[in-house]
Design an enzyme around this catalytic site. Structure first.
Site, short mmCIF file in Angstrom:
data_model
loop_
_atom_site.label_atom_id
_atom_site.label_comp_id
_atom_site.label_asym_id
_atom_site.label_seq_id
_atom_site.Cartn_x
_atom_site.Cartn_y
_atom_site.Cartn_z
N SER A 76 0.82 -1.20 0.00
CA SER A 76 0.00 0.00 0.00
C SER A 76 0.86 1.26 0.00
O SER A 76 0.32 2.35 0.00
CB SER A 76 -0.93 -0.02 1.21
OG SER A 76 -0.26 -0.47 2.35
N HIS A 102 -2.52 -3.07 -6.27
CA HIS A 102 -2.98 -2.71 -4.94
C HIS A 102 -4.51 -2.74 -4.81
O HIS A 102 -5.20 -1.89 -5.36
CB HIS A 102 -2.44 -1.31 -4.57
CG HIS A 102 -2.83 -0.86 -3.20
ND1 HIS A 102 -3.09 0.44 -2.88
CD2 HIS A 102 -3.00 -1.57 -2.05
CE1 HIS A 102 -3.42 0.52 -1.61
NE2 HIS A 102 -3.36 -0.68 -1.08
N GLU A 117 -5.46 -0.16 -7.63
CA GLU A 117 -4.42 0.76 -8.10
C GLU A 117 -3.34 -0.05 -8.80
O GLU A 117 -2.87 -1.05 -8.25
CB GLU A 117 -3.75 1.47 -6.91
CG GLU A 117 -4.38 2.78 -6.52
CD GLU A 117 -3.63 3.43 -5.34
OE1 GLU A 117 -3.24 4.58 -5.48
OE2 GLU A 117 -3.47 2.78 -4.30
N ASN A 153 -3.73 5.98 -0.57
CA ASN A 153 -3.20 6.16 0.79
C ASN A 153 -2.49 7.49 0.99
O ASN A 153 -2.37 7.96 2.12
CB ASN A 153 -2.28 4.99 1.16
CG ASN A 153 -3.10 3.77 1.49
OD1 ASN A 153 -4.16 3.88 2.11
ND2 ASN A 153 -2.65 2.61 1.05
N1 CAA Z 1 -16.69 -10.34 1.34
C1 CAA Z 1 -17.77 -10.28 0.54
N2 CAA Z 1 -18.76 -9.38 0.70
C2 CAA Z 1 -18.65 -8.51 1.73
C3 CAA Z 1 -17.55 -8.51 2.61
C4 CAA Z 1 -16.54 -9.47 2.37
N3 CAA Z 1 -15.44 -9.55 3.11
N4 CAA Z 1 -17.73 -7.52 3.53
C5 CAA Z 1 -18.89 -6.92 3.22
N5 CAA Z 1 -19.44 -7.52 2.14
C6 CAA Z 1 -20.67 -7.12 1.43
C7 CAA Z 1 -21.91 -7.49 2.17
O1 CAA Z 1 -22.32 -8.80 1.89
C8 CAA Z 1 -22.91 -6.47 1.65
O2 CAA Z 1 -23.40 -6.93 0.40
P1 CAA Z 1 -24.86 -6.45 -0.18
O3 CAA Z 1 -24.68 -5.03 -0.63
O4 CAA Z 1 -25.11 -7.38 -1.29
O5 CAA Z 1 -25.81 -6.57 0.94
C9 CAA Z 1 -22.06 -5.24 1.41
O6 CAA Z 1 -20.71 -5.70 1.34
C10 CAA Z 1 -22.19 -4.25 2.54
O7 CAA Z 1 -21.82 -4.91 3.73
P2 CAA Z 1 -22.62 -4.77 5.11
O8 CAA Z 1 -24.07 -4.53 4.85
O9 CAA Z 1 -22.24 -5.91 6.00
O10 CAA Z 1 -21.96 -3.53 5.82
P3 CAA Z 1 -21.86 -2.03 5.40
O11 CAA Z 1 -23.00 -1.56 4.57
O12 CAA Z 1 -21.56 -1.35 6.66
O13 CAA Z 1 -20.57 -2.00 4.45
C11 CAA Z 1 -18.26 -1.79 4.04
C12 CAA Z 1 -19.34 -2.49 4.84
C13 CAA Z 1 -18.40 -2.15 2.56
C14 CAA Z 1 -16.94 -2.32 4.56
C15 CAA Z 1 -18.42 -0.23 4.21
O14 CAA Z 1 -18.47 0.10 5.56
C16 CAA Z 1 -17.29 0.55 3.57
O15 CAA Z 1 -17.27 0.78 2.38
N6 CAA Z 1 -16.31 0.98 4.40
C17 CAA Z 1 -15.14 1.70 3.94
C18 CAA Z 1 -14.14 0.72 3.41
C19 CAA Z 1 -12.92 1.41 2.88
O16 CAA Z 1 -12.75 2.61 2.90
N7 CAA Z 1 -11.99 0.58 2.41
C20 CAA Z 1 -10.72 1.04 1.91
C21 CAA Z 1 -9.73 0.98 3.01
S1 CAA Z 1 -8.18 1.60 2.47
C22 CAA Z 1 -7.43 0.30 1.77
O17 CAA Z 1 -7.88 -0.81 1.76
C23 CAA Z 1 -6.11 0.61 1.18
C24 CAA Z 1 -4.96 0.34 2.05
O18 CAA Z 1 -3.92 0.04 1.50
C25 CAA Z 1 -4.96 0.51 3.51
#
Ligand code: CAA
Length: 291
Positions: A119, A140, A152, A190
């Site tokens: 990342s 990424h 990415e 990031n």
């Molecule tokens: N595998 C498969 N599906 C998943 C899953 C997983 N691990 N986690 C969640 N889902 C699916 C759920 O099944 C659900 O599907 P439907 O739309 O079909 O119902 C959907 O995702 C939404 O999940 P939830 O209803 O359980 O929960 P939510 O609405 O609160 O969403 C989230 C969860 C998608 C994680 C949301 O909170 C979100 O987008 N959060 C921000 C995530 C983010 O910013 N990620 C980037 C981080 S930075 C990074 O990764 C880069 C780095 O290098 C650090």
């Protein structure tokens, strides 16, 4: 170049997600980790995540079973070396990543493309220590991999066009969208996201708000799906700190100084969800703020 098989090194939260989406897209996946437990946990989690996709009618039971059948796990790193494209998704520490590439090199097929899910670490530097900097790039994914649309793609200074286009083709086959980033510290996502998270920790450190008010402000006031502290716990506070250090060291600007409170949480071993404690305590039924 045609890619049929994918090697994934590291079965943690990113590695298992990568194996999941690759298998669903029809690739044969060899998933490697040094720990048998990590491999068992990853297979179990991939199965449960796919079950949830079946129950929400995103995929069929048959697609799920076929995808699970395409994933082979191994503790033997050279087993990964014969695949067409390798994605290293180990801990965000350059020495560990370098050791993995060093161990893979003597066993690699000539055509194999090497990539890292790093990342923040320099792709050019990782590539320069291999025998194939032209066939090396950053791949990424975002967490959770099955849900997040973006990948990415980061070209090192020596990455050739064919390697980039092959990786772009894989991203398209996954049904995801690629963003091209130049190889500078922490790339695009990031570079922007981590200073925001770090600033949220400063806001907490300076007492401007508490964990609840900071997260609620950004969720309800800026429409973010998660508050920045909740998101930091989700990503892992050690990863957040490692990325801030890469930004601070790589760009030599004090605006990237990691917040001392973030460092303290990491020193305590409070790394977020994965250790059940971070800005929230996850050991009970509902997460409880720790400040
Ligand atoms: N595998 C498969 N599906 C998943 C899953 C997983 N691990 N986690 C969640 N889902 C699916 C759920 O099944 C659900 O599907 P439907 O739309 O079909 O119902 C959907 O995702 C939404 O999940 P939830 O209803 O359980 O929960 P939510 O609405 O609160 O969403 C989230 C969860 C998608 C994680 C949301 O909170 C979100 O987008 N959060 C921000 C995530 C983010 O910013 N990620 C980037 C981080 S930075 C990074 O990764 C880069 C780095 O290098 C650090």
């Amino acid at each position: 170049m045609t890619v049929n098989s994918i090697g994934v090194v590291g079965a943690g939260q990113m590695g298992n997600g990568i194996a999941h989406v690759m298998a669903l897209a029809g690739y044969d996946v060899v998933l490697n980790d040094i720990s048998k437990d990590a491999l068992d946990r990853a297979t179990d989690l991939i199965g449960r995540n796919m079950d949830r996709q079946v129950s929400r009618e995103k995929i069929t039971q048959d697609e799920r079973d076929q995808a699970m059948g395409r994933i082979v796990t191994t503790q033997d790193l050279p087993h990964v070396a014969g695949t067409d494209l390798i994605i290293e998704a180990a801990t965000e520490q350059e020495t560990i990543k370098q050791k993995i590439f060093d161990s893979l090199l003597p066993h690699l097929a000539e055509h194999t493309i090497l990539t890292s899910n790093t990342s923040s670490i320099s792709i050019t530097r990782l590539a320069s220590r291999t025998d194939r900097p032209e066939k090396f790039m950053g791949f990424h994914f975002m967490n959770p991999v099955p849900v997040m649309q973006l990948v990415e793609l980061i070209r090192g200074i020596a990455t050739d066009k064919q390697t980039y286009e092959t990786c772009l083709g894989v991203v398209e086959k996954l049904g995801k969208t690629a963003a091209s980033a130049e190889d500078f510290p922490a790339f695009i996502v990031n570079r922007i996201l981590m200073p925001m998270i770090n600033e949220a920790v400063y806001t907490l450190y300076e007492g401007v708000g508490n964990v609840n008010s900071i997260d609620q402000s950004m969720k309800l006031g800026a429409n973010h799906p998660m508050g920045p502290l909740e998101l930091a716990d989700f990503i892992g506070l050690d990863t957040c700190l490692a990325i801030m250090n890469v930004l601070h060291d790589g760009l030599a600007d004090t605006k990237y100084r990691p917040c001392p409170l973030l460092t303290k949480y990491v020193e305590a071993g409070w790394l977020g969800r994965k250790t059940q404690r971070g800005f929230y305590d996850y050991r009970g039924d509902v997460p409880v703020p720790t400040r």
